[in-house]
Write an enzyme that holds these catalytic residues in place. Structure first.
Site, PDB file in Angstrom:
ATOM      1  N   ASP A 327       0.769  -1.266   0.043  1.00 35.10           N
ATOM      2  CA  ASP A 327      -0.006  -0.176  -0.117  1.00 35.10           C
ATOM      3  C   ASP A 327       0.791   1.373  -0.132  1.00 35.10           C
ATOM      4  OD1 ASP A 327      -1.291   2.374   1.425  1.00 35.10           O
ATOM      5  OD2 ASP A 327      -3.209   0.790   1.370  1.00 35.10           O
ATOM      6  N   LEU A 367      -5.846   1.971   0.658  1.00 30.49           N
ATOM      7  CA  LEU A 367      -5.764   0.901  -0.451  1.00 30.49           C
ATOM      8  C   LEU A 367      -5.898  -0.452  -0.104  1.00 30.49           C
ATOM      9  CD1 LEU A 367      -2.862   2.778  -2.473  1.00 30.49           C
ATOM     10  CD2 LEU A 367      -5.717   3.308  -2.611  1.00 30.49           C
ATOM     11  N   ASP A 368      -5.006  -0.776   0.889  1.00 29.60           N
ATOM     12  CA  ASP A 368      -5.089  -2.199   1.432  1.00 29.60           C
ATOM     13  C   ASP A 368      -6.314  -2.473   2.200  1.00 29.60           C
ATOM     14  OD1 ASP A 368      -2.843  -3.792   1.303  1.00 29.60           O
ATOM     15  OD2 ASP A 368      -1.774  -2.739   2.914  1.00 29.60           O
ATOM     16  N   HIS A 369      -6.856  -1.671   2.899  1.00 28.18           N
ATOM     17  CA  HIS A 369      -8.245  -1.957   3.724  1.00 28.18           C
ATOM     18  C   HIS A 369      -9.456  -2.115   2.730  1.00 28.18           C
ATOM     19  CE1 HIS A 369      -6.822  -2.218   7.952  1.00 28.18           C
ATOM     20  NE2 HIS A 369      -5.789  -1.514   7.709  1.00 28.18           N
ATOM     21  N   GLY A 372      -9.230  -4.899   0.355  1.00 32.30           N
ATOM     22  CA  GLY A 372      -9.638  -6.064   1.379  1.00 32.30           C
ATOM     23  C   GLY A 372     -11.096  -6.237   1.311  1.00 32.30           C
TER      24      GLY A 372
END
Length: 473
Positions: A327, A367-369, A372
């Site tokens: 991220d 971006l990660d969360h 996900g």
């Protein structure tokens, strides 16, 4: 609601269900120059609605349960790794060499949380020991792009700071922008396992679904953590020689079991897991698992009817398709760090080139969360489609952090000025809780995915990494 509408459409949702979603707006949640709060709402909202829809179909309900998005819960969950306490100890989120560095002509960001990435970074720079001063001196003598290419060639991770305009001119940016936010494929093979009807409280839409979790770091584990919340039997499998960071495992391991397998020597055990799996989620760079015959196509051939969810940093296309990424690095490459830092400040009078101005970061690894939760939503919708269409064709969904970044920078719009709020986000306490575990006493963020009659917490805390048997319960 425009962000939720787009995200729901991207995962293949029926727009007629959108009125089932309501939002509790809180001022101060995920403040940034970019519309991070809107991104977070949209991704969690799509996931919660997909969960409510699947739960309703499996339980034979006449109406899909109502979904409530609370900015407080969403904002707290999007920085769950920072709120985690293990026996009152704060987590370690970034290693000393994972940071921004000045170069001769701008900035780079490195990622060296894992020992093997740290070793490759130091080797590429010709630095013998983990000495931040020596690393800084080596980087200051080189251009940003030279550092990027040299470190990547050595198998490490470093990305040059780019403005949005510089990223837009990059070949990888063009490849990313031409793809949908969520890519969907259907296989011809048919053999999905029929899922039983649901009853009981809470409503667990993914109850009985077996998820083989081949992911690392944040985005993929957030997706599988969410599926575990919703009742799935999630077994995370890692290579024994690549242990996960302890705090990272504790944060994203809720509801799951964790096992290790060497795919070179334990192949039979893995194939037995695959034969009984309903979903496989992978989070390695494209091509990295091909030597183990774990591409989406190979998986579908060996396990017809399987739902495969693939996640990568840069996308499975373009010149950067085989590059590693996280991220923080995607934020730097795509112009987000420039926007959120001094380069994006309004009213600046400096003549300093944008590339030299201090970079910034989003208030969360959004971006990660966000990716996900979208990945979990796409899996839930694939299961709903198999159920509704009465056929067991396999499905593959693909997401990339860089494509989520493209949406954040160029697609999403912030809430209109003067939009009324239901309250303020002053502290996360209302969305934190505690429980005991094999790892110690945990304080952690509650899940933001919420619908009427659904679960409010995970059924089990995280266990010790790699301590579970590699078999389905």
């Amino acid at each position: 609601m425009t962000g939720i509408k787009f995200a729901w459409s991207a995962v293949g949702g029926d727009p007629a269900l959108l009125p089932r979603v309501s939002t509790v707006v809180r001022e101060g949640a995920l403040q940034a120059r970019l519309p991070v709060r809107e991104l977070a709402r949209a991704c969690v909202g799509a996931c919660a609605l997909a969960a409510a829809e699947l739960g309703a179909r499996r339980a034979g309900l006449t109406e899909v349960p109502r979904v409530t998005l609370d900015d407080g819960a969403v904002a707290t969950a999007f920085v769950s790794e920072r709120h985690l306490l293990v026996d009152s100890r704060a987590p370690v989120t970034f290693a000393p060499l994972s940071r921004f560095w000045r170069t001769a002509d701008g900035w780079v960001r490195t990622h060296a949380n894992y020992p093997h990435h740290r070793a490759r970074l130091l080797a590429a720079l010709g630095v013998a020991e983990e000495d931040p001063d020596a690393v800084g001196a080596a980087l200051a003598e080189r251009s940003s792009l030279e550092v990027e290419e040299t470190v990547y060639a050595a198998g490490g991770l470093a990305v040059a700071l780019r403005t949005p305009e510089e990223w837009a001119a990059h070949e990888q940016a063009g490849a990313v922008a031409r793809r949908p936010l969520v890519e969907h494929e259907r296989s011809d093979a048919v053999r999905a396992r029929a899922l039983p009807s649901l009853d009981g409280t809470p409503l667990l839409p993914a109850a009985g679904v077996r998820v083989l979790d081949l992911t690392r770091v944040i985005a993929g584990p957030v997706a599988t953590r969410t599926l575990a919340l919703l009742g799935a039997d999630v077994l995370r499998v890692d290579a024994p020689q690549l242990p996960e960071l302890a705090d990272q495992h504790a944060d994203t391991g809720f509801g799951k079991r964790s096992a290790t397998l060497d795919l070179a020597s334990d192949r039979r055990a893995f194939e037995e897991l695959l034969a009984a799996a309903d979903v496989v989620v992978t989070g390695y760079r494209p091509g990295a698992l091909d030597r183990y015959e774990l591409s989406a196509r190979a998986l579908a051939e060996r396990r017809p009817g399987l739902v495969v969810a693939e996640l990568s940093a840069w996308g499975a296309y373009g010149p950067w398709r085989e590059r590693r990424g996280f991220d923080s690095l995607v934020q730097v490459a795509t112009g987000i760090a420039a926007i959120e830092g001094a380069a994006g400040a309004t009213g600046t009078t400096t003549d300093e080139p944008a590339a030299m101005r201090s970079p910034g970061a989003l208030p969360a690894q959004a971006l990660d969360h966000g990716t996900g939760y979208l990945l979990a939503a796409a899996v839930l919708r694939a299961l709903t489609e198999q159920l509704e269409q009465g056929e067991g064709r396999g499905r593959c969904v693909r997401l990339a952090l860089a494509r989520t970044a493209e949406w954040l920078v160029n697609g999403l719009r912030p809430d209109p000025e003067g939009c009324p709020a239901d309250g303020s986000y002053d502290a996360p306490d209302a969305w934190l809780t505690e429980r005991g575990s094999a790892l110690g006493r945990l304080r952690y963020a509650l899940p933001p995915v919420s619908f009427a009659g659904g679960p409010v917490d995970w059924a089990r805390p995280p266990g010790v990494w790699g301590a579970d048997p590699a078999r389905w319960v």
